[in-house]
Every structure is written in C-alpha cells, then in structure tokens.
Design an enzyme around this catalytic site. Structure first.
Site, PDB file in Angstrom:
ATOM      1  N   TYR A 138       0.826  -1.206   0.000  1.00  0.00           N
ATOM      2  CA  TYR A 138       0.000   0.000   0.000  1.00  0.00           C
ATOM      3  C   TYR A 138       0.858   1.253   0.000  1.00  0.00           C
ATOM      4  CZ  TYR A 138      -3.843   3.167   0.977  1.00  0.00           C
ATOM      5  OH  TYR A 138      -4.766   4.186   0.900  1.00  0.00           O
TER       6      TYR A 138
ATOM      7  N   LYS B 215       1.114   4.130  -3.084  1.00  0.00           N
ATOM      8  CA  LYS B 215       0.726   5.536  -2.976  1.00  0.00           C
ATOM      9  C   LYS B 215       1.894   6.471  -3.275  1.00  0.00           C
ATOM     10  CE  LYS B 215      -3.582   4.773  -2.238  1.00  0.00           C
ATOM     11  NZ  LYS B 215      -4.586   5.118  -3.272  1.00  0.00           N
TER      12      LYS B 215
ATOM     13  N   ALA C  42     -12.570   7.068   8.266  1.00  0.00           N
ATOM     14  CA  ALA C  42     -13.271   5.811   8.561  1.00  0.00           C
ATOM     15  C   ALA C  42     -13.953   5.280   7.307  1.00  0.00           C
ATOM     16  CB  ALA C  42     -14.303   6.032   9.669  1.00  0.00           C
TER      17      ALA C  42
END
Length: 230
Positions: free
Chosen positions: A155, A159, A187
């Site tokens: 991840y 990015k 969230a």
C-alpha cells in the site's frame, strides 16, 4: 455542467465525493466493478453508472466507450484502491504487492490512458488521483505522524507511485490540471472504519481539486488543510 467520472465510487470516499460533486452541479458517472452495488449507489445519488474494473483492460475500454457514447468528460477522479493484506514487510510476498500495485497504480494508468481522448476534448480537463499520507516519505519518516507507525510494503509503495505518476502526467499534459490528494485517516471499509475522520472530511481535498479551473494548480499533492509533504 462538468461531467465527472469517479472510479470505485459505490462506497466510501468515492461515493461521498460523488454525492458532493452532484450537489455542486456535476453530472457524475459512478464507476464500479460490482454492477449491483454500483447501480444502487447511482440510483440513490442521482448519478449514472458505468461498469468499470480498473484491473481489466477490456472493462476499462468498454467503460470509455459507454461514457463517450453519452457525451464528454471533464473530470476524472482515480479513486479505486485496495489496502492489500497489510501483513508487514517480513510476510508480504511479491504476489501480495503485485496485486496492490495492479489496482492502485496500474489501474490509474490504464484508466487515464483510456479516457484521455475524452478529456482532451474538454475546455478544462481535470484529473484527481487519490493518494495517501502513507505514500509520503516525509510523513512516514516523522515519528510524530501516525503514518510512521504503519509498516507495510504494497500500500505505501503504491501511494508513493501514485504521487510520482501524478507529477509525470502534470508535466506531460500541460493543458490539464492533474493533482494528487491525501484524504487523511478516514473511517472507511479500507481500514475497518478505524479512522477518526468522517467521509465528508475525507473528501474535502478530492472535491476541491475536482473543481479547479484552467488557472488552478497542477502537479501538486494536497490534503484538506493545504499542501501535503511529498
């Protein structure tokens, strides 16, 4: 009325960005790989749905044809992304990382390339790439930042790559406004709804950069508070 396509828009940040941009006067296409959820979201929001799996060349090509058949495109929001297994560098395999890169990085390249002909017809083409503070070398190296406490390969690497390809597209497409955004720790399903921010807060930067004009910034990385560190 600007026409906007948002990938991965049937839930989370993508869906909220769609809702807010519709309220701001955009004609929004919700791109989603799950037709049932995508159509449901589009119907509820008053958007249009297009089947779009960013990891599938044929799916992306078909989506571009469908959007073209109904008009043009002014704004592309590359939002679709996955977290991956998040097992940490000792356990993550090459296959684990490859799957994340296929969605989060190659997916952006695939979608952007397919929709460039449509965007080039716009008087004010805009591309927004949804990145993360976890792709920031500065944030992940700062012990005061929560990003520094996340240790994973796929991840974070994906990015960082999103930030780099954003700068390259910005240089290659001077008539476009191309920017990366960090939603912040929000969230969503991506993090098991553990983030302290609401999806509205998490989409502030997306919505802002989706509405920049021809004289707006390009090649930047921003969050809801302003410039983000690379």
């Amino acid at each position: 009325m600007p026409t906007t396509l948002i990938t991965g828009a049937n839930k989370g940040l993508g869906r909220e960005a769609a809702r807010r941009l519709i309220a701001a006067g955009h004609d929004v296409w919700i791109g989603a790989r799950d037709p049932g959820r995508g159509r449901e979201a589009a119907d509820q929001l008053g958007a249009r749905f297009v089947a779009l799996d960013v990891t599938d060349e044929a799916s992306v090509a078909a989506a571009a044809e469908e959007v073209a058949a109904h008009g043009g495109l002014d704004v592309l929001v590359n939002n679709a992304g996955i977290a991956g297994p998040g097992r940490g560098p000792r356990e993550e395999s090459g296959d684990d990382v490859e799957v994340v890169l296929a969605t989060n990085v190659i997916g952006i390249v695939r979608v952007t390339r397919a929709f460039l002909p449509l965007l080039e017809r716009s008087a004010a083409p805009v591309i927004v790439n949804v990145s993360s503070g976890l792709g920031s070398f500065d944030a992940t190296s700062d012990p005061e930042r929560i990003e520094s406490r996340v240790v994973t390969l796929g991840y974070t690497a994906s990015k960082s790559a999103v930030n780099m390809i954003t700068t390259q597209y910005a240089k290659a497409l001077p008539g476009f406004r191309v920017n990366a955004v960090d939603p912040g720790y929000t969230a969503t399903d991506l993090n098991g709804h553990s983030g302290p921010q609401t999806v509205e807060q998490g989409t502030d930067a997306i919505v802002q950069m989706a509405q920049v004009g021809p004289d707006g910034p390009t090649g930047t990385f921003v969050d809801r508070h302003g410039a983000a560190s690379w």
